[in-house]
Scaffold this motif. Sequence first.
Motif, PDB file in Angstrom:
ATOM      1  N   CYS A 110       0.852  -1.176   0.000  1.00 11.41           N
ATOM      2  CA  CYS A 110       0.000   0.000   0.000  1.00 11.41           C
ATOM      3  C   CYS A 110       0.895   1.236   0.000  1.00 11.41           C
ATOM      4  CB  CYS A 110      -0.976   0.021   1.171  1.00 11.41           C
ATOM      5  SG  CYS A 110      -0.266   0.380   2.764  1.00 11.41           S
ATOM      6  N   ALA A 111       0.356   2.318  -0.485  1.00 13.58           N
ATOM      7  CA  ALA A 111       1.112   3.554  -0.614  1.00 13.58           C
ATOM      8  C   ALA A 111       0.180   4.739  -0.404  1.00 13.58           C
ATOM      9  CB  ALA A 111       1.754   3.632  -1.992  1.00 13.58           C
ATOM     10  N   SER A 112       0.744   5.817   0.094  1.00  9.63           N
ATOM     11  CA  SER A 112      -0.042   7.037   0.280  1.00  9.63           C
ATOM     12  C   SER A 112       0.586   8.178  -0.512  1.00  9.63           C
ATOM     13  CB  SER A 112      -0.149   7.407   1.754  1.00  9.63           C
ATOM     14  OG  SER A 112       1.117   7.742   2.276  1.00  9.63           O
ATOM     15  N   ARG A 113      -0.272   9.055  -0.916  1.00  9.51           N
ATOM     16  CA  ARG A 113       0.150  10.166  -1.765  1.00  9.51           C
ATOM     17  C   ARG A 113      -0.255  11.467  -1.108  1.00  9.51           C
ATOM     18  NH1 ARG A 113      -2.274  12.135  -7.537  1.00  9.51           N
ATOM     19  NH2 ARG A 113      -0.426  13.283  -8.172  1.00  9.51           N
ATOM     20  N   ILE A 114       0.660  12.442  -1.070  1.00  6.68           N
ATOM     21  CA  ILE A 114       0.353  13.741  -0.460  1.00  6.68           C
ATOM     22  C   ILE A 114      -0.486  14.543  -1.440  1.00  6.68           C
ATOM     23  CG2 ILE A 114       1.265  15.795   0.677  1.00  6.68           C
ATOM     24  CD1 ILE A 114       3.810  14.244   1.248  1.00  6.68           C
ATOM     25  N   SER A 115      -1.678  14.064  -1.633  1.00  5.90           N
ATOM     26  CA  SER A 115      -2.649  14.662  -2.527  1.00  5.90           C
ATOM     27  C   SER A 115      -3.966  13.962  -2.247  1.00  5.90           C
ATOM     28  CB  SER A 115      -2.247  14.456  -3.985  1.00  5.90           C
ATOM     29  OG  SER A 115      -3.316  14.798  -4.857  1.00  5.90           O
ATOM     30  N   SER A 116      -5.031  14.657  -2.465  1.00  4.77           N
ATOM     31  CA  SER A 116      -6.337  14.037  -2.253  1.00  4.77           C
ATOM     32  C   SER A 116      -6.765  13.192  -3.452  1.00  4.77           C
ATOM     33  CB  SER A 116      -7.397  15.103  -1.970  1.00  4.77           C
ATOM     34  OG  SER A 116      -7.463  16.011  -3.045  1.00  4.77           O
ATOM     35  N   TRP A 117      -6.018  13.338  -4.579  1.00  8.04           N
ATOM     36  CA  TRP A 117      -6.412  12.675  -5.822  1.00  8.04           C
ATOM     37  C   TRP A 117      -5.550  11.446  -6.070  1.00  8.04           C
ATOM     38  CZ3 TRP A 117     -10.880  13.677  -7.685  1.00  8.04           C
ATOM     39  CH2 TRP A 117     -11.241  13.187  -8.932  1.00  8.04           C
ATOM     40  N   PRO A 118      -6.170  10.312  -6.431  1.00  7.62           N
ATOM     41  CA  PRO A 118      -5.397   9.093  -6.639  1.00  7.62           C
ATOM     42  C   PRO A 118      -4.616   9.121  -7.952  1.00  7.62           C
ATOM     43  CG  PRO A 118      -7.704   8.700  -7.156  1.00  7.62           C
ATOM     44  CD  PRO A 118      -7.624  10.097  -6.603  1.00  7.62           C
ATOM     45  N   SER A 119      -3.685   8.215  -8.049  1.00 10.88           N
ATOM     46  CA  SER A 119      -2.875   8.088  -9.257  1.00 10.88           C
ATOM     47  C   SER A 119      -2.558   6.621  -9.491  1.00 10.88           C
ATOM     48  CB  SER A 119      -1.575   8.888  -9.119  1.00 10.88           C
ATOM     49  OG  SER A 119      -0.686   8.608 -10.175  1.00 10.88           O
ATOM     50  N   ILE A 120      -2.363   6.254 -10.748  1.00  9.73           N
ATOM     51  CA  ILE A 120      -1.968   4.887 -11.067  1.00  9.73           C
ATOM     52  C   ILE A 120      -0.446   4.764 -11.192  1.00  9.73           C
ATOM     53  CG2 ILE A 120      -4.157   4.520 -12.261  1.00  9.73           C
ATOM     54  CD1 ILE A 120      -2.591   4.577 -14.898  1.00  9.73           C
ATOM     55  N   ASN A 121       0.255   5.873 -11.083  1.00 11.82           N
ATOM     56  CA  ASN A 121       1.711   5.901 -11.254  1.00 11.82           C
ATOM     57  C   ASN A 121       2.393   5.752  -9.894  1.00 11.82           C
ATOM     58  OD1 ASN A 121       4.369   6.423 -11.790  1.00 11.82           O
ATOM     59  ND2 ASN A 121       3.999   8.278 -12.970  1.00 11.82           N
ATOM     60  N   PRO A 122       3.190   4.702  -9.692  1.00 12.74           N
ATOM     61  CA  PRO A 122       3.832   4.527  -8.385  1.00 12.74           C
ATOM     62  C   PRO A 122       4.775   5.675  -8.025  1.00 12.74           C
ATOM     63  CG  PRO A 122       4.707   2.956  -9.983  1.00 12.74           C
ATOM     64  CD  PRO A 122       3.526   3.597 -10.612  1.00 12.74           C
ATOM     65  N   ASP A 123       5.300   6.366  -9.019  1.00 15.35           N
ATOM     66  CA  ASP A 123       6.213   7.478  -8.734  1.00 15.35           C
ATOM     67  C   ASP A 123       5.503   8.660  -8.081  1.00 15.35           C
ATOM     68  OD1 ASP A 123       8.113   6.940 -11.799  1.00 15.35           O
ATOM     69  OD2 ASP A 123       8.317   6.045  -9.805  1.00 15.35           O
ATOM     70  N   ASP A 124       4.177   8.668  -8.145  1.00 11.14           N
ATOM     71  CA  ASP A 124       3.404   9.762  -7.546  1.00 11.14           C
ATOM     72  C   ASP A 124       3.147   9.565  -6.058  1.00 11.14           C
ATOM     73  OD1 ASP A 124       1.282  10.242 -10.479  1.00 11.14           O
ATOM     74  OD2 ASP A 124       3.226  11.120  -9.941  1.00 11.14           O
ATOM     75  N   TYR A 125       3.558   8.421  -5.524  1.00 12.12           N
ATOM     76  CA  TYR A 125       3.283   8.120  -4.116  1.00 12.12           C
ATOM     77  C   TYR A 125       4.500   8.411  -3.253  1.00 12.12           C
ATOM     78  CZ  TYR A 125      -1.183   6.274  -5.481  1.00 12.12           C
ATOM     79  OH  TYR A 125      -2.458   6.160  -5.958  1.00 12.12           O
ATOM     80  N   ASP A 126       4.219   8.874  -2.056  1.00  8.69           N
ATOM     81  CA  ASP A 126       5.265   9.391  -1.184  1.00  8.69           C
ATOM     82  C   ASP A 126       5.687   8.431  -0.076  1.00  8.69           C
ATOM     83  OD1 ASP A 126       3.227  11.932  -1.880  1.00  8.69           O
ATOM     84  OD2 ASP A 126       5.369  12.316  -2.202  1.00  8.69           O
ATOM     85  N   TYR A 127       4.769   7.590   0.352  1.00 14.60           N
ATOM     86  CA  TYR A 127       5.064   6.665   1.447  1.00 14.60           C
ATOM     87  C   TYR A 127       4.601   5.268   1.056  1.00 14.60           C
ATOM     88  CZ  TYR A 127       5.444  11.035   4.013  1.00 14.60           C
ATOM     89  OH  TYR A 127       5.794  12.307   4.421  1.00 14.60           O
ATOM     90  N   TRP A 128       5.384   4.286   1.507  1.00 20.43           N
ATOM     91  CA  TRP A 128       5.111   2.893   1.152  1.00 20.43           C
ATOM     92  C   TRP A 128       5.195   2.001   2.376  1.00 20.43           C
ATOM     93  CZ3 TRP A 128       3.986   1.172  -3.803  1.00 20.43           C
ATOM     94  CH2 TRP A 128       4.100   2.134  -4.817  1.00 20.43           C
ATOM     95  N   GLY A 129       4.364   0.966   2.376  1.00 16.14           N
ATOM     96  CA  GLY A 129       4.471  -0.055   3.389  1.00 16.14           C
ATOM     97  C   GLY A 129       5.533  -1.078   3.015  1.00 16.14           C
ATOM     98  N   GLN A 130       5.693  -2.066   3.881  1.00 20.47           N
ATOM     99  CA  GLN A 130       6.746  -3.074   3.669  1.00 20.47           C
ATOM    100  C   GLN A 130       6.277  -4.222   2.775  1.00 20.47           C
ATOM    101  OE1 GLN A 130       4.756  -3.043   6.232  1.00 20.47           O
ATOM    102  NE2 GLN A 130       4.113  -5.183   6.444  1.00 20.47           N
ATOM    103  N   GLY A 131       4.986  -4.306   2.544  1.00 16.61           N
ATOM    104  CA  GLY A 131       4.444  -5.335   1.669  1.00 16.61           C
ATOM    105  C   GLY A 131       3.951  -6.560   2.411  1.00 16.61           C
ATOM    106  N   THR A 132       2.999  -7.250   1.799  1.00 15.07           N
ATOM    107  CA  THR A 132       2.487  -8.495   2.343  1.00 15.07           C
ATOM    108  C   THR A 132       2.354  -9.493   1.184  1.00 15.07           C
ATOM    109  OG1 THR A 132       0.735  -9.499   3.695  1.00 15.07           O
ATOM    110  CG2 THR A 132       0.048  -7.815   2.138  1.00 15.07           C
ATOM    111  N   GLN A 133       2.767 -10.728   1.431  1.00 14.87           N
ATOM    112  CA  GLN A 133       2.794 -11.739   0.375  1.00 14.87           C
ATOM    113  C   GLN A 133       1.403 -12.345   0.181  1.00 14.87           C
ATOM    114  OE1 GLN A 133       5.516 -12.967  -1.632  1.00 14.87           O
ATOM    115  NE2 GLN A 133       3.817 -13.966  -2.709  1.00 14.87           N
TER     116      GLN A 133
END
Length: 124
Positions: free
Chosen positions: A96-119
């Motif tokens: 999961c990732a969060s973006r410092i914007s209220s609007w979503p994006s499909i581009n991972p480069d637009d996200y600012d924070y990331w979790g560690q992931g779950t398999q």
Amino acid sequence: QVQLVESGGGLVQAGGSLRLSCAASGRTFSSYAMGWFRQAPGKEREFVAATSWKGGTTYYAVPVKGRFTISRDNAKSTVYLQMNSLKPEDTAVYYCASRISSWPSINPDDYDYWGQGTQVTVSS
């Protein structure tokens, strides 16, 4: 600063369901768009789903549309990914990732924070 912790991954048979959760810290969670991405071995990270800050706007990748549902509970600072009718090709680490914007994006480069992931592993 936002910290994200995913949970809910596991092993499931094809056709089964899983619900991923992503708990966020930080007071501004409700202001941020949230997204789910996945990465399979040997492949690039790819977009799965995203939601706007209130959940009124959602985006889905074509391979998961109609099977996955993204939702959020801002009171709990949590975003969810309900995954139904799972297929072996859904096997990946989900982030999961969060973006410092209220609007979503499909581009991972637009996200600012990331979790560690779950398999997530789907057996045939």
